[in-house]
Design an enzyme around this catalytic site. Structure first.
Site: not given
Ligand code: EPU
Length: 441
Positions: A25-26, A119, A124-127, A316, A409
């Site tokens: 998926k990812n 989920c 899940r911030p976007i900073d 995960d 999903r």
């Molecule tokens: N984070 C921030 N700011 C940001 C982005 C991330 O603080 O702008 C923090 C998050 O809050 C978290 C950490 O950084 O504490 C890591 O998050 P990451 O950005 O790596 O997660 P993601 O890219 O949103 C992907 C997978 C997730 C998986 C995580 C960790 C995808 C689409 N999603 O999420 O998969 O848990 O990496 O490996 O690739 C799932 O498939 O069920 C799923 C949630």
């Protein structure tokens, strides 16, 4: 309105035979977004038939891209990309939507996106995205200051730059790789994530002429193509890599119930940290380049687990692994370092009979083994939903799992594949529960 569905599981059956792992998926979602960078249609194979892939197809279609899915093949034609604002409704359905900012900025120098959903597993911030793009020279505006809902990104010149990620974020790394691929200069991403899906994305772009070094390490360097779109030299189909989370989930299930269970079409190298844990718990594991064969031991032993960025244990896999720990002799500590909302499902395992102490949002202790009893459960998210399926398969009696759309999903027709290896699981419309007096849970 579509009928809500449930899984009905009668637990306690040993599982044997073979199961084939589907595409990631990812992995697939990122390749789909990256096809916006190509001057011609791109075809992928081994694409899983899951709801998130359909959402991404529709999202791409909402900005003028054409997509065609036939069996496990998916073609994407981005030549008529004509909009910078993907559908709010679709973006809110799935966190992975955020990656679209990367190729949109590369192609059109503008992107507008509603705050993405997905989920509920933490803040899940976007900073990282906002600050990283600012470093690359983008102007970022919150269009609706009050609700902070819509973000507009615009680049006068896509010249690249140097970004240090405060944490190795998977989607931020991927988004910046895609934005940088067509830039007029060099981009360096430091403290980059190293997940196999990032390597797969980089290899796809490289095949099209992108110059990317270091994918799979924590420093990635991208020399942009100065706006030239990518083109595959050989118009072969690009296969999506096997889903390592699905592989890991079946490996956990096999360690609980495998008699033995063979897992095909997978890459065991992508779940090395999990395999070490399963071996320490007592599972007997044989493996080849693309398969695993796992037999459940007479007695599982407790193990402490800590999730972390790849190659550490994937967050995960934490929920499915906790089910295994409820069946292991002794005390295990779970330390979830990535998400602060990913232990909530443990309350449901407690209701099934597990002996769990949640210490804080990141830590829990499980004392085992305990006999789990079948219960009615609401799947709170994709991964915890699958953990409930595993718990139901291990438990005594009948379990009913609601909200299976969360599970759909990310896992393709999971009940059919489980049934084929001996599980007693079926999908039913929720309305059947009212009619069936035998399902008093
Ligand atoms: N984070 C921030 N700011 C940001 C982005 C991330 O603080 O702008 C923090 C998050 O809050 C978290 C950490 O950084 O504490 C890591 O998050 P990451 O950005 O790596 O997660 P993601 O890219 O949103 C992907 C997978 C997730 C998986 C995580 C960790 C995808 C689409 N999603 O999420 O998969 O848990 O990496 O490996 O690739 C799932 O498939 O069920 C799923 C949630």
């Amino acid at each position: 309105m579509e009928q809500k569905q449930v899984f009905i599981i009668n637990g306690g059956k040993r599982l044997s035979g073979e199961v084939a792992i589907r595409g990631a998926k990812n992995g697939g979602l990122k390749l789909m977004a990256a096809s916006l960078l190509f001057e011609h249609p791109v075809r992928f194979t081994n694409v899983p038939d899951i709801a998130d892939i359909t959402t991404m197809q529709k999202l791409l279609e909402s900005i003028g891209v054409m997509t065609t899915k036939t069996g496990d093949a998916l073609s994407i034609d981005a030549r008529k990309l004509n909009a910078t604002h993907p559908s709010n409704e679709l973006v809110k359905r799935m966190r992975a939507s955020i990656i679209i900012i990367g190729p949109l900025l590369a192609r059109l120098k503008k992107a507008r996106i509603v705050y993405p959903g997905g989920c509920v597993i933490g803040k899940r911030p976007i900073d990282f995205f906002i600050n990283g793009f600012k470093t690359l020279g983008a102007e970022v505006r919150e269009t609706n200051k009050l609700t902070r809902e819509i973000y507009s990104f615009s680049l006068k010149e896509n010249r690249g730059g140097e970004i240090f990620l405060p944490f190795p974020s998977v989607t931020a790394t991927e988004t910046f790789i895609m934005a940088a691929a067509l830039a007029s200069g060099k981009t360096i991403i430091k403290n980059a994530a190293c997940e196999p899906e990032i390597v797969s994305l980089a290899e796809f772009l490289q095949k099209g002429g992108a110059r990317i070094e270091g994918a799979g390490t924590n420093t990635i360097t991208i020399e942009g193509t100065h706006g030239k779109l990518l083109a595959l030299k050989k118009k072969n189909s690009i296969p999506v890599i096997p889903d390592r989370i699905e592989t890991g989930s079946f490996a956990i299930l096999a360690s609980l119930l495998g008699d033995p269970l063979r897992i095909n079409n997978c890459n065991p190298n992508h779940i090395e940290s999990l395999l070490l844990i399963l071996e320490a718990a007592g599972a007997s594991i044989k493996k080849g380049d693309t398969w695993l064969e796992i037999k459940a031991p007479e007695k599982l032993t407790a193990v402490d687990i800590t999730t972390g960025p790849y190659p550490n244990l994937a967050t995960d896999l934490q929920a499915p692994l906790s089910v295994l720990l409820t069946q292991s002799h002794g005390r295990s500590l779970i330390f979830e370092t990535i998400w602060e909302g990913r232990l909530n499902y443990l309350e449901e395992l407690k209701r099934m009979g597990a002996n769990v102490i949640v210490c804080d949002p990141h830590r829990a202790i499980i004392e085992g083994p305990t006999q789990l009893e079948g219960k009615k459960m609401e799947s709170p998210d994709l991964r915890a939903g699958l953990a409930f399926v595993i718990a139901g398969l291990v438990a005594k009696g009948t379990s009913v799992i609601h909200n299976v759309y969360h599970i759909d999903r990310g896992y393709e027709r999971i009940e059919e594949r489980l049934k084929a290896v001996g599980a007693d699981i079926r999908r039913a419309d929720e309305s059947i529960l009212r009619a069936d007096d035998n399902l008093k849970l």
